[in-house]
Design a protein around this motif. Structure first.
Motif, PDB file in Angstrom:
ATOM      1  N   TRP A 243      74.588  71.276  80.330  1.00 26.85           N
ATOM      2  CA  TRP A 243      75.389  70.066  80.186  1.00 26.85           C
ATOM      3  C   TRP A 243      76.189  70.084  78.885  1.00 26.85           C
ATOM      4  CZ3 TRP A 243      72.129  65.222  81.838  1.00 26.85           C
ATOM      5  CH2 TRP A 243      72.953  64.281  82.480  1.00 26.85           C
ATOM      6  N   THR A 244      75.548  70.574  77.806  1.00 25.45           N
ATOM      7  CA  THR A 244      76.168  70.541  76.476  1.00 25.45           C
ATOM      8  C   THR A 244      76.872  71.846  76.116  1.00 25.45           C
ATOM      9  OG1 THR A 244      74.135  71.292  75.381  1.00 25.45           O
ATOM     10  CG2 THR A 244      74.415  68.908  75.663  1.00 25.45           C
ATOM     11  N   ASN A 245      77.027  72.735  77.093  1.00 23.77           N
ATOM     12  CA  ASN A 245      77.756  73.982  76.836  1.00 23.77           C
ATOM     13  C   ASN A 245      77.101  74.792  75.714  1.00 23.77           C
ATOM     14  OD1 ASN A 245      80.012  75.357  77.960  1.00 23.77           O
ATOM     15  ND2 ASN A 245      81.227  74.953  76.127  1.00 23.77           N
ATOM     16  N   HIS A 246      75.743  74.764  75.688  1.00 28.19           N
ATOM     17  CA  HIS A 246      74.908  75.477  74.715  1.00 28.19           C
ATOM     18  C   HIS A 246      74.919  74.842  73.332  1.00 28.19           C
ATOM     19  CE1 HIS A 246      74.761  79.585  77.036  1.00 28.19           C
ATOM     20  NE2 HIS A 246      74.581  78.538  77.832  1.00 28.19           N
ATOM     21  N   VAL A 247      75.504  73.625  73.189  1.00 21.84           N
ATOM     22  CA  VAL A 247      75.371  72.929  71.906  1.00 21.84           C
ATOM     23  C   VAL A 247      73.904  72.605  71.656  1.00 21.84           C
ATOM     24  CG1 VAL A 247      75.952  70.816  70.637  1.00 21.84           C
ATOM     25  CG2 VAL A 247      77.709  72.016  71.954  1.00 21.84           C
ATOM     26  N   PHE A 248      73.187  72.169  72.692  1.00 23.10           N
ATOM     27  CA  PHE A 248      71.740  72.000  72.622  1.00 23.10           C
ATOM     28  C   PHE A 248      71.094  73.176  73.334  1.00 23.10           C
ATOM     29  CE2 PHE A 248      71.878  67.043  72.425  1.00 23.10           C
ATOM     30  CZ  PHE A 248      72.456  67.130  71.173  1.00 23.10           C
ATOM     31  N   SER A 249      70.014  73.688  72.765  1.00 25.47           N
ATOM     32  CA  SER A 249      69.419  74.922  73.257  1.00 25.47           C
ATOM     33  C   SER A 249      68.195  74.677  74.125  1.00 25.47           C
ATOM     34  CB  SER A 249      69.004  75.809  72.071  1.00 25.47           C
ATOM     35  OG  SER A 249      70.119  76.101  71.252  1.00 25.47           O
ATOM     36  N   SER A 250      68.057  75.488  75.162  1.00 22.00           N
ATOM     37  CA  SER A 250      66.825  75.525  75.951  1.00 22.00           C
ATOM     38  C   SER A 250      66.051  76.747  75.495  1.00 22.00           C
ATOM     39  CB  SER A 250      67.161  75.624  77.447  1.00 22.00           C
ATOM     40  OG  SER A 250      65.998  75.584  78.229  1.00 22.00           O
ATOM     41  N   THR A 251      64.939  76.509  74.830  1.00 18.77           N
ATOM     42  CA  THR A 251      64.241  77.554  74.079  1.00 18.77           C
ATOM     43  C   THR A 251      62.977  78.028  74.798  1.00 18.77           C
ATOM     44  OG1 THR A 251      65.042  76.623  71.997  1.00 18.77           O
ATOM     45  CG2 THR A 251      63.126  78.070  71.868  1.00 18.77           C
ATOM     46  N   PRO A 252      62.782  79.343  74.932  1.00 16.10           N
ATOM     47  CA  PRO A 252      61.532  79.844  75.526  1.00 16.10           C
ATOM     48  C   PRO A 252      60.316  79.389  74.715  1.00 16.10           C
ATOM     49  CG  PRO A 252      63.180  81.593  75.392  1.00 16.10           C
ATOM     50  CD  PRO A 252      63.711  80.440  74.593  1.00 16.10           C
ATOM     51  N   HIS A 253      59.262  79.036  75.433  1.00 16.14           N
ATOM     52  CA  HIS A 253      58.000  78.676  74.795  1.00 16.14           C
ATOM     53  C   HIS A 253      56.861  79.067  75.732  1.00 16.14           C
ATOM     54  CE1 HIS A 253      59.633  75.240  77.018  1.00 16.14           C
ATOM     55  NE2 HIS A 253      58.396  74.861  77.283  1.00 16.14           N
ATOM     56  N   ARG A 254      55.643  79.079  75.205  1.00 16.34           N
ATOM     57  CA  ARG A 254      54.480  79.519  75.970  1.00 16.34           C
ATOM     58  C   ARG A 254      53.227  78.900  75.368  1.00 16.34           C
ATOM     59  NH1 ARG A 254      54.628  85.755  73.555  1.00 16.34           N
ATOM     60  NH2 ARG A 254      53.637  85.261  71.540  1.00 16.34           N
ATOM     61  N   VAL A 255      52.122  79.022  76.091  1.00 16.27           N
ATOM     62  CA  VAL A 255      50.811  78.645  75.539  1.00 16.27           C
ATOM     63  C   VAL A 255      49.981  79.910  75.524  1.00 16.27           C
ATOM     64  CG1 VAL A 255      48.758  77.213  75.774  1.00 16.27           C
ATOM     65  CG2 VAL A 255      50.994  76.296  76.416  1.00 16.27           C
ATOM     66  N   ASN A 256      49.617  80.338  74.344  1.00 10.05           N
ATOM     67  CA  ASN A 256      48.975  81.636  74.191  1.00 10.05           C
ATOM     68  C   ASN A 256      47.452  81.515  74.147  1.00 10.05           C
ATOM     69  OD1 ASN A 256      49.026  84.385  74.032  1.00 10.05           O
ATOM     70  ND2 ASN A 256      49.843  84.506  71.952  1.00 10.05           N
ATOM     71  N   VAL A 257      46.799  82.626  74.374  1.00 12.07           N
ATOM     72  CA  VAL A 257      45.342  82.703  74.289  1.00 12.07           C
ATOM     73  C   VAL A 257      44.992  83.160  72.874  1.00 12.07           C
ATOM     74  CG1 VAL A 257      43.236  83.669  75.301  1.00 12.07           C
ATOM     75  CG2 VAL A 257      45.256  83.309  76.732  1.00 12.07           C
ATOM     76  N   ALA A 258      44.952  82.219  71.942  1.00 14.32           N
ATOM     77  CA  ALA A 258      44.645  82.551  70.554  1.00 14.32           C
ATOM     78  C   ALA A 258      43.131  82.647  70.364  1.00 14.32           C
ATOM     79  CB  ALA A 258      45.216  81.498  69.618  1.00 14.32           C
ATOM     80  N   PRO A 259      42.660  83.615  69.578  1.00 14.54           N
ATOM     81  CA  PRO A 259      41.213  83.838  69.425  1.00 14.54           C
ATOM     82  C   PRO A 259      40.444  82.607  68.986  1.00 14.54           C
ATOM     83  CG  PRO A 259      42.450  85.656  68.455  1.00 14.54           C
ATOM     84  CD  PRO A 259      43.455  84.607  68.811  1.00 14.54           C
ATOM     85  N   GLU A 260      41.019  81.780  68.090  1.00  9.95           N
ATOM     86  CA  GLU A 260      40.257  80.664  67.538  1.00  9.95           C
ATOM     87  C   GLU A 260      40.069  79.513  68.509  1.00  9.95           C
ATOM     88  OE1 GLU A 260      44.514  80.033  65.992  1.00  9.95           O
ATOM     89  OE2 GLU A 260      43.184  81.682  66.553  1.00  9.95           O
ATOM     90  N   HIS A 261      40.825  79.475  69.602  1.00 13.28           N
ATOM     91  CA  HIS A 261      40.624  78.360  70.537  1.00 13.28           C
ATOM     92  C   HIS A 261      40.416  78.832  71.970  1.00 13.28           C
ATOM     93  CE1 HIS A 261      44.723  78.767  72.064  1.00 13.28           C
ATOM     94  NE2 HIS A 261      45.213  78.612  70.853  1.00 13.28           N
ATOM     95  N   ARG A 262      40.093  80.105  72.164  1.00 14.29           N
ATOM     96  CA  ARG A 262      39.939  80.592  73.534  1.00 14.29           C
ATOM     97  C   ARG A 262      38.684  80.043  74.213  1.00 14.29           C
ATOM     98  NH1 ARG A 262      39.220  86.779  74.164  1.00 14.29           N
ATOM     99  NH2 ARG A 262      41.302  86.742  73.258  1.00 14.29           N
ATOM    100  N   HIS A 263      37.710  79.567  73.448  1.00 12.03           N
ATOM    101  CA  HIS A 263      36.478  79.038  74.047  1.00 12.03           C
ATOM    102  C   HIS A 263      36.449  77.507  74.028  1.00 12.03           C
ATOM    103  CE1 HIS A 263      35.256  83.117  74.263  1.00 12.03           C
ATOM    104  NE2 HIS A 263      35.096  83.258  72.959  1.00 12.03           N
ATOM    105  N   ARG A 264      37.614  76.886  73.844  1.00 12.14           N
ATOM    106  CA  ARG A 264      37.696  75.427  73.845  1.00 12.14           C
ATOM    107  C   ARG A 264      38.607  74.949  74.971  1.00 12.14           C
ATOM    108  NH1 ARG A 264      39.464  73.223  68.124  1.00 12.14           N
ATOM    109  NH2 ARG A 264      38.991  71.259  69.214  1.00 12.14           N
TER     110      ARG A 264
END
Length: 315
Positions: A243-264
């Motif tokens: 809509w904004t001709n790339h003035v506003f960005s659609s940014t890749p994101h993810r939810v990772n399996v980080a060691p400190e919270h993998r068992h929560r």
């Protein structure tokens, strides 16, 4: 801006809600800069009642604690409805990776008419439907306030985006990332949610304290979007990018399996804000110049969403 994560901006929305015209413009300018450079920002003092948010998280946890058989009775059925329970590994946000290590429950504002899709409410927990219906209303109100800020940021009338979203074709998604077993090792790029961009205009994301959300910077580096109490994460999606001709960005994101919270357990709630299905998504006049002409042909918001959902879940 407030103090916070040094990378992803933190914006105080209170002056927009309560301030003068100049204060509102100053906040809108911050929103424009953050959306252009990051496509993500934390929004503090957004107007969401804390009680409603706490009730929604409690109801979400109660739903996901139900037996699998009970959750499957309200299973997601098709992209047209996009409602109901989505089991673990059923969704693949990154088509090149295995199914995501999460479960979800989708609901949406119900439209009038005999042929309209209805939410697939479970038999329990008690008050689940009432709590989520109230919370859905609060999300719509919050999103409309944010959309007003975006309109001001682009030199458009205050109701420019709100009017294009007034049929409320939104989706509220409850998310649960179960603890991973002892000794678990991801294979073939498994993660809690694969790298992706959101499909609609904007997303409001409410996180618990566990964390795991990661955002890709312009340089290709993945950084953590650490939970910040009292804020909602706002990001711009594919349709706003277009809509904004790339003035506003659609940014890749993810939810990772980080060691400190993998068992929560990790819980989050996402409100995906989508324009009216018939809305034409064409380059906004203030987002094009002779040097930066429109990149995309116009498309209806409904066609865009259908293509994205079919890609995510399969035909």
């Amino acid at each position: 801006m407030l103090e916070g994560t040094p990378e992803i901006p933190v914006i105080d929305f209170a002056p927009f809600l309560e301030g003068t015209a100049s204060s509102r413009q100053a906040v809108a300018t911050e929103m424009r800069q953050a959306s252009r450079e990051w496509g993500f920002f934390y929004l503090a003092n957004c107007g969401m009642p804390e009680k409603q948010l706490a009730e929604a998280f409690a109801a979400s946890k109660a739903f996901f604690s139900l037996p699998v058989e009970a959750k499957n009775r309200v299973a997601w059925q098709n992209a047209e409805s996009n409602r109901g329970y989505v089991g673990i590994k059923r969704e693949r946000l990154d088509p090149a990776r295995p199914g995501d290590l999460k479960e979800a429950f989708n609901l949406a504002p119900e439209q009038p008419g005999p042929g309209a899709h209805r939410n697939r409410w479970p038999a329990g927990p008690p008050d689940f439907e009432a709590v989520m219906t109230r919370f859905l209303d609060e999300c719509i109100a919050t999103a409309d306030r944010v959309l007003e800020g975006f309109a001001l940021a682009l030199d458009q009338p205050a109701d420019f985006f709100v009017g294009a979203h007034d049929q409320h074709h939104h989706t509220l998604r409850l998310l649960h990332y179960p603890p991973l077993p002892e000794g678990f090792e991801p294979h073939d790029g498994e993660s809690r949610a694969g790298a992706h961009t959101d499909y609609g205009s904007i997303t409001l994301l409410f996180q618990d304290s566990v964390g795991g959300l990661e955002v890709c910077t312009r340089s290709g580096e993945w950084i953590r979007a650490t939970p910040m109490p009292g804020t909602v994460v706002v990001n711009t999606g594919d349709l706003m990018h277009r809509w904004t001709n790339h003035v506003f960005s659609s940014t890749p994101h993810r939810v990772n399996v980080a060691p400190e919270h993998r068992h929560r357990d990790r819980y989050s709630i996402a409100f995906f804000c989508h324009p009216n299905k018939e809305a034409e998504i064409a380059c906004i006049d203030t987002c094009a110049t002779a040097e930066t002409p429109p990149i995309y042909e116009p498309i209806s918001a409904g066609q865009h969403l259908q293509e994205k959902l079919t890609s995510t879940y399969g035909a």
